[in-house]
Design a protein around this motif. Structure first.
Motif, short mmCIF file in Angstrom:
data_model
loop_
_atom_site.label_atom_id
_atom_site.label_comp_id
_atom_site.label_asym_id
_atom_site.label_seq_id
_atom_site.Cartn_x
_atom_site.Cartn_y
_atom_site.Cartn_z
N GLU A 140 85.40 67.20 6.25
CA GLU A 140 84.98 65.80 6.18
C GLU A 140 86.11 64.90 6.63
O GLU A 140 87.29 65.27 6.57
CB GLU A 140 84.53 65.44 4.77
N ALA A 141 85.75 63.72 7.08
CA ALA A 141 86.74 62.77 7.59
C ALA A 141 87.47 62.09 6.44
O ALA A 141 86.85 61.68 5.46
CB ALA A 141 86.06 61.73 8.46
N VAL A 142 88.79 61.97 6.57
CA VAL A 142 89.58 61.18 5.62
C VAL A 142 90.02 59.88 6.28
O VAL A 142 90.39 58.92 5.60
CB VAL A 142 90.79 61.98 5.08
N VAL A 143 89.99 59.85 7.63
CA VAL A 143 90.17 58.62 8.41
C VAL A 143 89.09 58.68 9.48
O VAL A 143 88.95 59.69 10.17
CB VAL A 143 91.56 58.56 9.08
N ASP A 144 88.28 57.63 9.60
CA ASP A 144 87.21 57.65 10.59
C ASP A 144 86.99 56.25 11.14
O ASP A 144 86.35 55.41 10.52
CB ASP A 144 85.92 58.18 9.96
N GLU A 145 87.55 56.02 12.33
CA GLU A 145 87.39 54.74 13.00
C GLU A 145 86.72 54.94 14.36
O GLU A 145 86.91 54.15 15.29
CB GLU A 145 88.75 54.06 13.16
N VAL A 146 85.95 55.99 14.48
CA VAL A 146 85.34 56.35 15.76
C VAL A 146 84.28 55.34 16.16
O VAL A 146 83.48 54.90 15.33
CB VAL A 146 84.73 57.77 15.69
N GLN A 147 84.27 55.02 17.45
CA GLN A 147 83.26 54.14 18.03
C GLN A 147 82.66 54.81 19.26
O GLN A 147 83.33 55.59 19.94
CB GLN A 147 83.87 52.80 18.45
#
Length: 203
Positions: A86-93
């Motif tokens: 799972e993501a702990v940092v997720d700023e994907v666009q």
């Protein structure tokens, strides 16, 4: 391609790729020939984008948030033990670059943004945080095959006999392409870069 190329749900670059090549990665934006986004961050099992396997359009024109799904991989699929991711940092666009003639099916998309995925061996609790924040552009074809043009790190999952790398989870980094056939076979080709196996880090 999300930067996770799996297939568990789907993939990222991604996927992913569905990743899960998890990816949003191609979601990988920022193709090797001129990055403008990032791969669907993860490519683990199948299509580049597990969250949107059909390539349906959820937004048009500009960059839109493209959160990475949670994955649970059974023992033997990528590592010898079960893995939770799972993501702990997720700023994907994501940004759609090209549509099919029907005006709704995505044929090319770019991905960008920071992504850190925590891989956990659910048997022992050992974990490792993998940077999957590369950039990529993903081409989606009508037969469901796809190509990720990526720059920077993504997470790539490869099953037994399902790619030109041995079964494992990898951080792939550099400038490279990932071709995913209609059957899910992954072919990684580097302009330059490396593929680091991750299962051993959480064994």
């Amino acid at each position: 391609m999300r930067r996770i190329l799996f297939n568990a749900a789907s993939t990222a670059l991604a996927a992913a790729i569905a990743v899960t090549l998890t990816g949003p990665a191609a979601a990988a934006s920022g193709a090797a020939a001129g990055p403008s986004g990032s791969p669907a961050p993860v490519i683990t099992d199948g299509a580049a984008d597990p969250a949107d396997p059909a390539g349906a359009v959820t937004g048009r024109g500009g960059w839109e948030p493209w959160p990475s799904p949670v994955f649970d991989l059974p023992a033997g699929s990528r590592c010898d033990f079960p893995v939770h991711m799972e993501a702990v940092v997720d700023e994907v666009q994501r940004r759609v670059l090209e549509f099919a003639p029907d005006g709704t099916t995505v044929r090319r998309a770019a991905f960008r943004g920071a992504l850190v995925l925590r891989l956990t061996n659910t048997t022992t609790g050992a974990s490792y945080d993998a940077d999957a924040g590369g950039r990529s552009v993903v081409d989606y074809r009508p037969d469901t095959s796809q190509t990720w043009h990526a720059r920077g790190p993504i997470l790539l999952g490869v099953g037994t006999g399902a790619g030109n790398l041995p079964r494992d989870l990898y951080t792939v980094d550099g400038v490279y392409t990932i071709d995913i056939s209609a059957t899910g076979y992954r072919t990684l080709t580097f302009e330059h870069g490396s593929a680091e196996p991750l299962c051993a880090k959480i064994a």
